[in-house]
Design an enzyme around this catalytic site. Structure first.
Site, PDB file in Angstrom:
ATOM      1  N   CYS B 117       0.878  -1.173   0.000  1.00 30.15           N
ATOM      2  CA  CYS B 117       0.000   0.000   0.000  1.00 30.15           C
ATOM      3  C   CYS B 117       0.906   1.210   0.000  1.00 30.15           C
ATOM      4  O   CYS B 117       1.537   1.527   1.004  1.00 30.15           O
ATOM      5  CB  CYS B 117      -0.917   0.018   1.225  1.00 30.15           C
ATOM      6  SG  CYS B 117      -1.846   1.563   1.360  1.00 30.15           S
ATOM      7  N   CYS B 120      -0.432   4.252   2.505  1.00 26.59           N
ATOM      8  CA  CYS B 120      -0.438   4.185   3.976  1.00 26.59           C
ATOM      9  C   CYS B 120      -0.166   2.751   4.404  1.00 26.59           C
ATOM     10  O   CYS B 120       0.943   2.272   4.239  1.00 26.59           O
ATOM     11  CB  CYS B 120      -1.737   4.724   4.550  1.00 26.59           C
ATOM     12  SG  CYS B 120      -3.226   4.094   3.740  1.00 26.59           S
ATOM     13  N   SER B 121      -1.167   2.086   4.953  1.00 21.96           N
ATOM     14  CA  SER B 121      -0.934   0.732   5.445  1.00 21.96           C
ATOM     15  C   SER B 121      -2.178  -0.131   5.275  1.00 21.96           C
ATOM     16  O   SER B 121      -2.510  -0.909   6.148  1.00 21.96           O
ATOM     17  CB  SER B 121      -0.525   0.779   6.910  1.00 21.96           C
ATOM     18  OG  SER B 121      -1.504   1.482   7.653  1.00 21.96           O
ATOM     19  N   CYS B 122      -2.894   0.023   4.152  1.00 23.06           N
ATOM     20  CA  CYS B 122      -4.065  -0.806   3.888  1.00 23.06           C
ATOM     21  C   CYS B 122      -3.629  -2.266   3.872  1.00 23.06           C
ATOM     22  O   CYS B 122      -2.643  -2.620   3.208  1.00 23.06           O
ATOM     23  CB  CYS B 122      -4.704  -0.439   2.556  1.00 23.06           C
ATOM     24  SG  CYS B 122      -5.311   1.263   2.533  1.00 23.06           S
TER      25      CYS B 122
END
Lengths: 101, 213
Positions: B117, B120-122
């Site tokens: 991702c 961000c941090s999906c």
């Protein structure tokens, strides 16, 4: 629900809307050409939702497949390598068949 | 930091993580406890609902996705359902799914999928728990889309030129899980033994499933 905007396999260009803030279209794919891999469903537009606006503004999401060579002209891997990314419909335009870029 | 946090120290002692620790709360812990109390007091949530969600969160570990992989390896019909709709396939194994949609990506000798991702941090937390530190690092997020073969080599995966590398930028509403290749020499293993061969990183595309020792 409204009609799906792009068919699987359709050629599309990811446009640069120049929109600041909480947008989900990273710079590195703006202006690039790919094909629709699949329709991913309809979601509230995160560009509005992030600011408490537009709850209920439904937008269609598509997975777009691009060739790495079309993203990075000096891509250090293999010709066949690809990348897939999720793009909301308002960032996509139909692209005539022909050479990418 | 509260005003009565008066003893002088150089922050080498641990700050409390539980409300009944005999130490001051950090600012975030105090906010969390206040918010929780207000939500309960206002009748927006009750304690049982909060506890139920904590229990769901505790079920979120890479073992959930490993169970799906093991089932897919032994049951072609399940694999077909997982490839068509990974969320339904997870629910079928009683995995509580909190994501809107899950997509399974099958690795084969011709195609290697890897997930990142960039924004961000999906991450598919229902199936894999919290993302590892490398996944949220700027280095992984920026380099995986730019030079995936080098990144994979650093994880110990050298893929042949003929294998297409397909990077999936998990940048919006969908979440992904990789179905790794079944290792050789695993014929006849039980589903739970097979699941034990699937490390977390194989479910992201940064490792292969292990061969049985």
């Amino acid at each position: 629900m409204s009609e799906v905007a792009f068919a699987d396999g359709a050629r599309v260009r990811i446009v640069d809307l120049g929109k600041p803030g909480h947008v989900r279209t990273p710079q590195y794919v703006r202006g690039k050409v790919g094909v629709i891999e699949r329709f991913g469903g309809t979601y509230e537009n995160p560009e509005d939702r992030a600011y408490g606006r537009g709850r209920g503004t439904a937008v269609q999401l598509f997975r777009v497949r691009l060739r790495q060579r079309d993203i990075w002209p000096d891509y250090p891997g293999c010709e066949a390598d690809t990348l897939e990314i999720e793009i909301y419909e308002h960032w996509l335009r139909p692209e005539p068949t022909g050479e990418a870029q | 930091m509260t005003a009565d946090h008066s003893h002088s120290h150089d922050h080498t002692h641990p700050h409390p993580v539980n409300e009944d620790d005999d130490m001051d709360l950090t600012e975030h812990e105090a906010k969390f406890l206040a918010l929780k109390a207000m939500l309960i007091e206002q009748g927006i949530l009750d304690a049982a609902e909060i506890q139920a969600r904590v229990e769901v969160n505790e079920l979120k570990t890479p073992h959930q996705a490993a169970r799906m992989v093991a089932r897919a390896w032994v049951d072609p019909a399940y694999k077909a359902r997982m490839m068509a709709d990974a969320k339904q396939a997870a629910l079928e194994l009683d995995i509580p799914v909190t994501e809107a949609a899950l997509v399974a990506l099958e690795n084969t000798p011709d195609l290697h999928n890897v997930i990142v991702c960039t924004l961000c941090s999906c991450y598919p937390r229902s199936l894999l728990g919290e993302p590892p530190a490398f996944y949220v690092s700027k280095a992984y997020r920026s380099r995986t889309v730019r030079e995936p073969r080098r990144v994979l080599r650093e994880f110990g995966l050298t893929l042949p030129e003929e294998t297409e590398i397909r990077v999936h930028d998990s940048n919006a509403d969908l979440r992904y899980v990789v179905l790794p290749q079944r290792p050789d020499g695993t014929e006849g293993l039980s589903e739970s033994d097979l699941a034990a061969l699937v490390p977390r990183d194989a479910l992201i595309g940064c490792a292969f499933a292990k061969t049985p020792s």
